[in-house]
Design a protein around this motif. Structure first.
Motif: not given
Length: 115
Positions: A65-69
Motif C-alpha cells: 500500500a505504501r509503495d503504491i501510494e
C-alpha cells in the motif's frame, strides 16, 4: 478503490488494502512490479502459516500500500526517485540529505495509507 483525493494529481485512486485491490492499482501504476508483488505475497502467506500469525500478511499489505501510494502520486514518486538517485552520491552530505528525504517520503506515504 477509494475515490477521495487528498493530494494533488493522482494517477489512480487510493486502492482498498486487499490483495486484489493492491494488485489492480499496481497493474496501472507499476506493472513491472507485479511479479515481485506476487513473490512477496507468497512469502508472506507462507510465513503466516508457519508462524500461525497474520502479522506477515499485514506487513505485506502495508508495504505494498505504501509503495503504491508513492507510485500513484507523481509528487511523491518524483521525490522518491530524486532521493534514491542520490543515496550513493560521492558527497556524504548529499547522500545523507537523500537518506533523510527518502525516509520522509516513505513516512508520508505510510501515514497516508494508514489514514
Amino acid at each position: 478503490m477509494s475515490t477521495q483525493s487528498d493530494h494533488g494529481h493522482e494517477l489512480v485512486p487510493r486502492p482498498e488494502q486487499t490483495p486484489d485491490g493492491l494488485r489492480a492499482a499496481l497493474a496501472i501504476v507499476a506493472p513491472g512490479r507485479l511479479e515481485e508483488m506476487q513473490a512477496t505475497k507468497d512469502e508472506a502467506f507462507a510465513k503466516a502459516v508457519e508462524w500461525q500469525s497474520l502479522s506477515p500478511v499485514r506487513s505485506w499489505v502495508l508495504a505494498w500500500a505504501r509503495d503504491i501510494e508513492i507510485a500513484r502520486r507523481p509528487d511523491l514518486s518524483a521525490r522518491y526517485a530524486q532521493a534514491k538517485s542520490n543515496l550513493e552520491h560521492e558527497d556524504p552530505f548529499i547522500a545523507q540529505d537523500a537518506l533523510w528525504h527518502l525516509s520522509a517520503v516513505l513516512d508520508e506515504a505510510m501515514k497516508a495509507v494508514r489514514g
